[in-house]
Design a protein around this motif. Structure first.
Motif, PDB file in Angstrom:
ATOM      1  N   GLN A  29       0.830  -1.215   0.000  1.00 34.21           N
ATOM      2  CA  GLN A  29       0.000   0.000   0.000  1.00 34.21           C
ATOM      3  C   GLN A  29       0.859   1.257   0.000  1.00 34.21           C
ATOM      4  O   GLN A  29       0.563   2.213  -0.704  1.00 34.21           O
ATOM      5  CB  GLN A  29      -0.936   0.008   1.212  1.00 34.21           C
ATOM      6  N   VAL A  30       1.931   1.259   0.777  1.00 38.79           N
ATOM      7  CA  VAL A  30       2.835   2.407   0.800  1.00 38.79           C
ATOM      8  C   VAL A  30       3.448   2.606  -0.583  1.00 38.79           C
ATOM      9  O   VAL A  30       3.495   3.727  -1.099  1.00 38.79           O
ATOM     10  CB  VAL A  30       3.930   2.238   1.882  1.00 38.79           C
ATOM     11  N   ALA A  31       3.917   1.530  -1.204  1.00 41.59           N
ATOM     12  CA  ALA A  31       4.560   1.632  -2.513  1.00 41.59           C
ATOM     13  C   ALA A  31       3.611   2.183  -3.568  1.00 41.59           C
ATOM     14  O   ALA A  31       3.987   3.070  -4.337  1.00 41.59           O
ATOM     15  CB  ALA A  31       5.108   0.275  -2.944  1.00 41.59           C
ATOM     16  N   ILE A  32       2.369   1.676  -3.603  1.00 43.86           N
ATOM     17  CA  ILE A  32       1.456   2.191  -4.632  1.00 43.86           C
ATOM     18  C   ILE A  32       1.052   3.637  -4.342  1.00 43.86           C
ATOM     19  O   ILE A  32       0.819   4.407  -5.267  1.00 43.86           O
ATOM     20  CB  ILE A  32       0.219   1.286  -4.848  1.00 43.86           C
ATOM     21  N   SER A  33       1.018   4.006  -3.072  1.00 44.72           N
ATOM     22  CA  SER A  33       0.703   5.397  -2.729  1.00 44.72           C
ATOM     23  C   SER A  33       1.845   6.328  -3.109  1.00 44.72           C
ATOM     24  O   SER A  33       1.626   7.383  -3.704  1.00 44.72           O
ATOM     25  CB  SER A  33       0.402   5.523  -1.234  1.00 44.72           C
ATOM     26  N   VAL A  34       3.058   5.946  -2.769  1.00 47.82           N
ATOM     27  CA  VAL A  34       4.236   6.771  -3.072  1.00 47.82           C
ATOM     28  C   VAL A  34       4.378   6.970  -4.574  1.00 47.82           C
ATOM     29  O   VAL A  34       4.728   8.055  -5.039  1.00 47.82           O
ATOM     30  CB  VAL A  34       5.507   6.131  -2.471  1.00 47.82           C
ATOM     31  N   HIS A  35       4.083   5.934  -5.338  1.00 47.37           N
ATOM     32  CA  HIS A  35       4.263   5.995  -6.785  1.00 47.37           C
ATOM     33  C   HIS A  35       2.980   6.352  -7.527  1.00 47.37           C
ATOM     34  O   HIS A  35       2.938   6.282  -8.761  1.00 47.37           O
ATOM     35  CB  HIS A  35       4.838   4.675  -7.295  1.00 47.37           C
ATOM     36  N   SER A  36       1.943   6.742  -6.789  1.00 46.29           N
ATOM     37  CA  SER A  36       0.661   7.162  -7.364  1.00 46.29           C
ATOM     38  C   SER A  36       0.102   6.151  -8.363  1.00 46.29           C
ATOM     39  O   SER A  36      -0.352   6.499  -9.445  1.00 46.29           O
ATOM     40  CB  SER A  36       0.805   8.533  -8.036  1.00 46.29           C
ATOM     41  N   VAL A  37       0.130   4.890  -7.988  1.00 47.29           N
ATOM     42  CA  VAL A  37      -0.389   3.829  -8.838  1.00 47.29           C
ATOM     43  C   VAL A  37      -1.876   3.644  -8.540  1.00 47.29           C
ATOM     44  O   VAL A  37      -2.273   3.560  -7.383  1.00 47.29           O
ATOM     45  CB  VAL A  37       0.378   2.508  -8.585  1.00 47.29           C
ATOM     46  N   ASP A  38      -2.677   3.599  -9.595  1.00 49.05           N
ATOM     47  CA  ASP A  38      -4.110   3.355  -9.436  1.00 49.05           C
ATOM     48  C   ASP A  38      -4.314   1.859  -9.233  1.00 49.05           C
ATOM     49  O   ASP A  38      -3.994   1.058 -10.105  1.00 49.05           O
ATOM     50  CB  ASP A  38      -4.866   3.837 -10.676  1.00 49.05           C
ATOM     51  N   GLU A  39      -4.798   1.484  -8.077  1.00 49.82           N
ATOM     52  CA  GLU A  39      -4.935   0.075  -7.708  1.00 49.82           C
ATOM     53  C   GLU A  39      -6.320  -0.157  -7.125  1.00 49.82           C
ATOM     54  O   GLU A  39      -6.839   0.681  -6.396  1.00 49.82           O
ATOM     55  CB  GLU A  39      -3.854  -0.278  -6.687  1.00 49.82           C
ATOM     56  N   ASN A  40      -6.913  -1.307  -7.435  1.00 54.19           N
ATOM     57  CA  ASN A  40      -8.266  -1.592  -6.948  1.00 54.19           C
ATOM     58  C   ASN A  40      -8.283  -2.184  -5.543  1.00 54.19           C
ATOM     59  O   ASN A  40      -9.336  -2.473  -5.017  1.00 54.19           O
ATOM     60  CB  ASN A  40      -9.012  -2.507  -7.924  1.00 54.19           C
ATOM     61  N   PHE A  41      -7.126  -2.371  -4.931  1.00 54.35           N
ATOM     62  CA  PHE A  41      -7.056  -2.907  -3.576  1.00 54.35           C
ATOM     63  C   PHE A  41      -6.717  -1.777  -2.615  1.00 54.35           C
ATOM     64  O   PHE A  41      -5.714  -1.107  -2.780  1.00 54.35           O
ATOM     65  CB  PHE A  41      -5.986  -3.995  -3.473  1.00 54.35           C
ATOM     66  N   SER A  42      -7.557  -1.561  -1.631  1.00 56.68           N
ATOM     67  CA  SER A  42      -7.296  -0.538  -0.628  1.00 56.68           C
ATOM     68  C   SER A  42      -7.010  -1.215   0.702  1.00 56.68           C
ATOM     69  O   SER A  42      -7.926  -1.712   1.362  1.00 56.68           O
ATOM     70  CB  SER A  42      -8.484   0.406  -0.482  1.00 56.68           C
ATOM     71  N   PHE A  43      -5.741  -1.256   1.072  1.00 54.87           N
ATOM     72  CA  PHE A  43      -5.335  -1.853   2.336  1.00 54.87           C
ATOM     73  C   PHE A  43      -6.062  -1.180   3.493  1.00 54.87           C
ATOM     74  O   PHE A  43      -6.517  -1.840   4.420  1.00 54.87           O
ATOM     75  CB  PHE A  43      -3.816  -1.723   2.502  1.00 54.87           C
ATOM     76  N   TRP A  44      -6.186   0.120   3.436  1.00 56.19           N
ATOM     77  CA  TRP A  44      -6.840   0.855   4.520  1.00 56.19           C
ATOM     78  C   TRP A  44      -8.306   0.431   4.666  1.00 56.19           C
ATOM     79  O   TRP A  44      -8.767   0.128   5.757  1.00 56.19           O
ATOM     80  CB  TRP A  44      -6.740   2.358   4.277  1.00 56.19           C
TER      81      TRP A  44
END
Length: 115
Positions: free
Chosen positions: A51-66
């Motif tokens: 989750q941190v990696a996709i947030s830092v790199h602004s990747v659009d992902e359908n999985f929200s860890f939060w």
């Protein structure tokens, strides 16, 4: 994650995964390869890092860890803020199941409710 109307998943290299759910399916298929000792804490750390990696790199992902973490907290009635959802699942795993199996059962419910 396989569903009743989908074909059984097959093992593939992690580089061939298309999203977090695809990667989690690979973990489900071979948990001992990914999670030393079947530790949900390792999985929790892996998903947090993801989750941190996709947030830092602004990747659009359908999985929200939060969102998943909050759902687990509400679903299990635990105090995830203190110990984390891995500990909540380990405490609530029914007899005859493992924490890893329970995690994937809960993930399937989450996905069905979130669809």
């Amino acid at each position: 994650m396989p569903t009743d109307d989908s074909p059984q998943s097959t093992v593939k290299h992690w580089r061939d995964c298309t999203d977090a759910y695809d990667f989690l399916e690979q973990i489900r298929l071979r948990p001992s390869m990914w999670l030393p000792g079947g530790s949900l804490e390792h999985l929790q750390a892996m998903l947090l890092g993801y989750q941190v990696a996709i947030s830092v790199h602004s990747v659009d992902e359908n999985f929200s860890f939060w969102k998943f973490s909050q759902w687990l907290k509400a679903h299990l009635g635990g105090n995830s803020a203190s110990y984390g959802w891995a500990a909540d699942i380990e405490r609530s795993t029914p007899d005859g199941s493992t924490p890893i199996e329970e995690f994937f059962r809960l993930l399937q419910i989450y996905r069905a409710e979130s669809a």
